[in-house]
Design a protein around this motif. Structure first.
Motif, PDB file in Angstrom:
ATOM      1  N   PRO A 230       0.817  -1.221   0.000  1.00 34.93           N
ATOM      2  CA  PRO A 230       0.000   0.000   0.000  1.00 34.93           C
ATOM      3  C   PRO A 230       0.848   1.267   0.000  1.00 34.93           C
ATOM      4  O   PRO A 230       0.461   2.269  -0.624  1.00 34.93           O
ATOM      5  N   GLU A 231       2.006   1.246   0.666  1.00 36.33           N
ATOM      6  CA  GLU A 231       2.861   2.438   0.731  1.00 36.33           C
ATOM      7  C   GLU A 231       3.432   2.791  -0.637  1.00 36.33           C
ATOM      8  O   GLU A 231       3.452   3.960  -1.038  1.00 36.33           O
ATOM      9  N   VAL A 232       3.893   1.772  -1.366  1.00 39.92           N
ATOM     10  CA  VAL A 232       4.446   2.006  -2.701  1.00 39.92           C
ATOM     11  C   VAL A 232       3.339   2.456  -3.658  1.00 39.92           C
ATOM     12  O   VAL A 232       3.514   3.395  -4.439  1.00 39.92           O
ATOM     13  N   ALA A 233       2.170   1.806  -3.580  1.00 40.11           N
ATOM     14  CA  ALA A 233       1.056   2.171  -4.449  1.00 40.11           C
ATOM     15  C   ALA A 233       0.617   3.611  -4.194  1.00 40.11           C
ATOM     16  O   ALA A 233       0.357   4.374  -5.144  1.00 40.11           O
ATOM     17  N   GLU A 234       0.537   4.008  -2.943  1.00 40.40           N
ATOM     18  CA  GLU A 234       0.102   5.370  -2.608  1.00 40.40           C
ATOM     19  C   GLU A 234       1.119   6.393  -3.091  1.00 40.40           C
ATOM     20  O   GLU A 234       0.734   7.460  -3.612  1.00 40.40           O
ATOM     21  N   ARG A 235       2.404   6.097  -2.941  1.00 38.35           N
ATOM     22  CA  ARG A 235       3.422   7.036  -3.415  1.00 38.35           C
ATOM     23  C   ARG A 235       3.390   7.158  -4.939  1.00 38.35           C
ATOM     24  O   ARG A 235       3.487   8.268  -5.477  1.00 38.35           O
ATOM     25  N   LEU A 236       3.232   6.032  -5.633  1.00 39.96           N
ATOM     26  CA  LEU A 236       3.124   6.077  -7.097  1.00 39.96           C
ATOM     27  C   LEU A 236       1.926   6.925  -7.514  1.00 39.96           C
ATOM     28  O   LEU A 236       2.017   7.754  -8.431  1.00 39.96           O
ATOM     29  N   LYS A 237       0.809   6.751  -6.813  1.00 42.55           N
ATOM     30  CA  LYS A 237      -0.386   7.542  -7.122  1.00 42.55           C
ATOM     31  C   LYS A 237      -0.108   9.038  -6.963  1.00 42.55           C
ATOM     32  O   LYS A 237      -0.454   9.841  -7.838  1.00 42.55           O
ATOM     33  N   GLN A 238       0.543   9.422  -5.871  1.00 43.62           N
ATOM     34  CA  GLN A 238       0.801  10.837  -5.624  1.00 43.62           C
ATOM     35  C   GLN A 238       1.761  11.428  -6.647  1.00 43.62           C
ATOM     36  O   GLN A 238       1.593  12.563  -7.103  1.00 43.62           O
ATOM     37  N   VAL A 239       2.787  10.663  -7.033  1.00 40.44           N
ATOM     38  CA  VAL A 239       3.738  11.144  -8.048  1.00 40.44           C
ATOM     39  C   VAL A 239       3.026  11.356  -9.384  1.00 40.44           C
ATOM     40  O   VAL A 239       3.210  12.380 -10.053  1.00 40.44           O
ATOM     41  N   LEU A 240       2.179  10.401  -9.773  1.00 40.35           N
ATOM     42  CA  LEU A 240       1.472  10.526 -11.053  1.00 40.35           C
ATOM     43  C   LEU A 240       0.448  11.667 -11.012  1.00 40.35           C
ATOM     44  O   LEU A 240       0.321  12.424 -11.983  1.00 40.35           O
ATOM     45  N   LEU A 241      -0.275  11.793  -9.902  1.00 41.50           N
ATOM     46  CA  LEU A 241      -1.255  12.881  -9.796  1.00 41.50           C
ATOM     47  C   LEU A 241      -0.588  14.252  -9.901  1.00 41.50           C
ATOM     48  O   LEU A 241      -1.172  15.196 -10.437  1.00 41.50           O
ATOM     49  N   GLY A 242       0.641  14.358  -9.403  1.00 44.28           N
ATOM     50  CA  GLY A 242       1.333  15.639  -9.424  1.00 44.28           C
ATOM     51  C   GLY A 242       2.090  15.934 -10.707  1.00 44.28           C
ATOM     52  O   GLY A 242       2.547  17.062 -10.923  1.00 44.28           O
ATOM     53  N   ALA A 243       2.214  14.923 -11.570  1.00 45.30           N
ATOM     54  CA  ALA A 243       3.084  15.065 -12.747  1.00 45.30           C
ATOM     55  C   ALA A 243       2.634  16.164 -13.705  1.00 45.30           C
ATOM     56  O   ALA A 243       3.460  16.894 -14.260  1.00 45.30           O
ATOM     57  N   SER A 244       1.324  16.317 -13.893  1.00 47.37           N
ATOM     58  CA  SER A 244       0.848  17.294 -14.883  1.00 47.37           C
ATOM     59  C   SER A 244       1.174  18.725 -14.485  1.00 47.37           C
ATOM     60  O   SER A 244       1.215  19.621 -15.344  1.00 47.37           O
ATOM     61  N   ALA A 245       1.414  18.975 -13.185  1.00 46.85           N
ATOM     62  CA  ALA A 245       1.750  20.323 -12.712  1.00 46.85           C
ATOM     63  C   ALA A 245       3.263  20.550 -12.632  1.00 46.85           C
ATOM     64  O   ALA A 245       3.703  21.644 -12.253  1.00 46.85           O
ATOM     65  N   ASP A 246       4.039  19.544 -12.979  1.00 49.64           N
ATOM     66  CA  ASP A 246       5.495  19.622 -12.871  1.00 49.64           C
ATOM     67  C   ASP A 246       6.114  19.796 -14.259  1.00 49.64           C
ATOM     68  O   ASP A 246       6.035  18.887 -15.085  1.00 49.64           O
TER      69      ASP A 246
END
Length: 288
Positions: A230-246
């Motif tokens: 769950p920790e890896v999945a949640e971090r991957l989700k947050q990185v992808l969600l933030g990618a469009s603003a980076d």
């Protein structure tokens, strides 16, 4: 469902894709993986790899054996991987600014065919059995009309009077050309393929017409293996969600199938996905 530990547990994040052109798809996948991996050090990810599967069955095997951690797919195939290999939908994918697309069924304008029931005894071309928008969704619409369907070996084969014969054209260009030349009576693919067709050909604009448009479905989805923590999945989700603003992610997203962002499904989208899951399952059980 039993599932072995995934590569991510060893610090390696493996991104998978079903591909008939591994070299081209590798070039589309690797830049986003290179963007994601350094941003996941806090959960122990230090390396990224790409692994291609030749078909959904091979990808299911990879997922069950823990060979793949993250898969990017169209929703029809993604839901199949969830049903049969325990993959967990993580996020939906916006491509070229569009979160959804529809399928269209089209014929020659001079065919006299104006509705789906009139296709009984006729022939239709789809793209490939793995396509969501150019097979599963239009086939669902035809099944909802109660049309019996039978697979043909070639577009030159004659349809049975009591069913709708269908054939796979492999590419959207072939599909449109077969309808235009009268080799098949109808074709089914995405509204975006239709828009591209209208841009490039005066003859297609003049001679082809849509007779049915389906409800929308999501463009694409990202899934993770059942064994991902769950920790890896949640971090991957947050990185992808933030990618469009980076700004640093811009080129990687563009190469990743012209992705413009990732997003979480709302209740309406979840309902459409569940409808797609049921309809795709019906198509596969009835026709394959």
């Amino acid at each position: 469902m039993a599932c072995s530990l995934t590569q991510a547990a060893d610090g390696v994040l493996v991104l998978g894709r079903i591909s008939d052109d591994p070299r081209r798809h590798y070039e589309q996948l690797q830049p986003l993986l290179d963007y994601v991996v350094p941003r996941m050090k806090s959960v122990g990810i230090t390396e990224g790899r790409v692994l291609m599967a030749r078909d959904p069955q091979q990808m299911m095997s990879y997922l069950r054996r823990g060979k793949v951690d993250w898969v990017t797919e169209t929703p029809g195939t993604g839901l199949l991987l969830a049903d049969r290999a325990g993959a967990r939908p993580l996020l939906l994918t916006e491509r070229s600014g569009a979160r959804e697309y529809r399928s269209v069924v089209f014929t020659r304008r001079d065919s006299g065919i104006t509705s789906l029931p009139q296709l009984l005894g006729k022939t239709i071309a789809f793209q490939s059995p793995s396509s969501t928008s150019a097979y599963l969704v239009p086939a669902m619409a035809l099944r909802e009309q109660g049309l019996p369907m039978s697979l043909m070996v070639s577009p030159l084969e004659e349809a049975d009077a009591g069913s709708l014969g269908y054939v796979f054209a492999n590419t959207d260009a072939n599909l449109a050309a077969w309808v235009h030349k009268g080799l098949v009576d109808a074709g089914g693919f995405s509204d975006q393929d239709w828009a591209s067709l209208q841009r490039v050909s005066e003859a297609f604009r003049r001679d082809l017409v849509i007779i049915h448009t389906t409800e929308p479905v999501p463009r694409a989805m990202e899934l993770v293996s059942a064994g991902m923590s769950p920790e890896v999945a949640e971090r991957l989700k947050q990185v992808l969600l933030g990618a469009s603003a980076d700004p640093q992610a811009r080129d990687a997203l563009r190469q990743f199938f012209r992705t413009t962002g990732f997003y979480e499904a709302d209740a309406g989208t979840q309902a459409r996905l569940e409808q797609l899951r049921r309809g795709a399952r019906d198509v596969r059980e009835a026709l394959e």
